[in-house]
Design a protein around this motif. Structure first.
Motif, PDB file in Angstrom:
ATOM      1  N   ASP A 210       1.141  23.117  27.769  1.00  9.50           N
ATOM      2  CA  ASP A 210       0.513  21.870  26.588  1.00  9.50           C
ATOM      3  C   ASP A 210      -0.968  21.872  27.022  1.00  9.50           C
ATOM      4  O   ASP A 210      -1.816  21.729  26.468  1.00  9.50           O
ATOM      5  N   TYR A 211      -0.992  21.465  28.406  1.00  5.40           N
ATOM      6  CA  TYR A 211      -2.456  21.202  28.999  1.00  5.40           C
ATOM      7  C   TYR A 211      -3.233  22.306  28.641  1.00  5.40           C
ATOM      8  O   TYR A 211      -4.625  22.029  28.534  1.00  5.40           O
ATOM      9  N   GLU A 213      -3.590  24.526  26.478  1.00  7.46           N
ATOM     10  CA  GLU A 213      -4.030  24.761  25.212  1.00  7.46           C
ATOM     11  C   GLU A 213      -4.736  23.673  24.795  1.00  7.46           C
ATOM     12  O   GLU A 213      -5.701  23.830  23.890  1.00  7.46           O
ATOM     13  N   SER A 214      -4.480  22.442  25.189  1.00  3.08           N
ATOM     14  CA  SER A 214      -5.216  21.311  24.934  1.00  3.08           C
ATOM     15  C   SER A 214      -6.490  21.525  25.389  1.00  3.08           C
ATOM     16  O   SER A 214      -7.704  20.941  24.752  1.00  3.08           O
ATOM     17  N   GLU A 215      -6.815  22.095  26.517  1.00  4.55           N
ATOM     18  CA  GLU A 215      -8.189  22.124  27.251  1.00  4.55           C
ATOM     19  C   GLU A 215      -9.140  23.502  26.478  1.00  4.55           C
ATOM     20  O   GLU A 215     -10.170  23.481  26.694  1.00  4.55           O
ATOM     21  N   ASP A 216      -8.342  24.441  25.776  1.00  2.68           N
ATOM     22  CA  ASP A 216      -8.862  25.527  25.269  1.00  2.68           C
ATOM     23  C   ASP A 216      -9.635  26.278  26.261  1.00  2.68           C
ATOM     24  O   ASP A 216     -10.843  26.506  25.959  1.00  2.68           O
ATOM     25  N   HIS A 263      -2.942  13.991  31.674  1.00  4.34           N
ATOM     26  CA  HIS A 263      -2.270  14.402  30.409  1.00  4.34           C
ATOM     27  C   HIS A 263      -0.768  14.461  30.815  1.00  4.34           C
ATOM     28  O   HIS A 263      -0.353  13.879  29.641  1.00  4.34           O
TER      29      HIS A 263
END
Length: 337
Positions: A210-211, A213-216, A263
């Motif tokens: 998830d981290y 993905e959130s950081e792109d 996060h």
């Protein structure tokens, strides 16, 4: 690893319901290079085992007396030899009640690693081999076979004494395929499960995904961070040490050392600050990545065959449960047509 005390006993027991016969040693093992090497090899074999359980002592009682005997020894109210003798006699009784149990040498070692005290208890088995004597004769030989290590537990004495609220100061080997044959050994130690190491590791890996993905992050950066996480966690398991979330967070981003830790806390994954790593869960965590002509794909290896299907002949991927953000974008695009 300085060894403070060590004792070995032998329990002769066949898995046929026959009585367990105890051959007890009345003195401690003397210090020697052989004993040091045995402990080092035993720890290596123990650390390499997948699927450990983590927990803490049951309350002291007639059913779970080991913690009481251990406390008396640590408080100088009994000797180490007395502690080991009481313990092995209790193990002998439990083995007699378990028809499938098999005997072996029972090793008790109190040792230090750094500033931390540990107690290792292991049931050691032998394997037949051969040797060439000084007279150049081929002779049969029995040797301790650590590849057959199935019953062992390690107690972090320092954690138990200094942090009574801890629920993970005992680790023990779990039986494969749900077999019940080793349950008597866990009962002998008096351990109840406190933390699901495999579940905690899977939650950590989910938080990491998830981290990412959130950081792109760019594909190469995401791959490097994945490799860093797996390398750190694998190293900790080899040393028999847990994963520190703050330490891991710093490793993943030295410029923002609290980024991954924050996060986890902000999303409330329910992880403890320090968790035991599960080797089997780590082995399943690998990422497949690829990029071509504006298309970038990245997914975890354990999703293959579940959410992702690969058709080798057609050279295609079928992806299920698309991310909500991607689905929304595709819907908006479709509504424009």
């Amino acid at each position: 690893m300085p060894i403070r005390h060590a004792v070995v006993h032998y329990i002769d027991k066949k898995p046929d319901g026959s009585p367990a016969v105890l051959h007890a040693r009345d003195t401690e093992l003397p210090s020697s290079d052989a004993l040091e090497n045995l402990l080092a090899d035993l720890n290596d074999a123990y650390n390499s085992k997948a699927g450990k359980g983590w927990g803490f002592f049951h309350g002291e009682s007639g059913a779970y007396p080991l913690s009481g005997w251990l406390k008396k020894y640590l408080d100088d109210q009994s000797t180490y030899v007395e502690f080991c003798r009481d313990s092995v006699e209790h193990l002998q009784k439990l083995m007699e009640e378990s028809n499938l149990s098999t005997g072996g040498h029972v090793l008790f070692v109190h040792y230090q690693q750094g500033l931390t005290d540990y107690l290792m208890i292991a049931l050691l088995r032998h394997s037949a081999s051969v040797a060439v004597s000084a007279e150049l004769d081929v002779t049969p030989l029995q040797h301790l076979d650590l590849s057959q290590l199935h019953l062992a537990a390690r107690i972090c004495l320092s954690e138990w004494r200094n942090n009574p609220a801890s629920r993970q100061y005992i680790s023990y080997l779990k039986a494969k395929n749900g077999r019940r044959v080793s349950e008597y050994f866990r009962d002998f130690v008096g351990c109840q499960e406190g933390i699901d190491g495999a579940g905690e590791t899977r939650t950590l890996l989910k938080a990491f995904s998830d981290y990412i993905e959130s950081e792109d992050l760019p594909e190469e950066s995401a791959r490097e961070k994945t490799q860093d996480l797996v390398a750190y966690a694998t190293s900790q398991t080899k040393m028999g040490e847990p994963i520190s979330l703050e330490e891991l967070s710093t490793l993943l981003d030295e410029d923002r050392p609290k980024s991954f830790y924050d996060h986890i806390r902000n999303a409330d994954y329910g992880l403890s600050p320090v968790i035991p790593a599960d080797k089997r869960a780590l082995n399943q965590f690998r990422r497949f990545t690829g990029r071509v002509e504006g298309l970038s794909i990245s997914f975890e290896a354990h999703l293959l065959g579940d959410k992702v299907e690969y058709d080798q002949e057609a050279g295609t991927l079928l992806i299920r449960n698309l991310p909500t953000v991607l689905v929304d974008q595709l819907k908006r695009n479709a509504s424009k047509d």
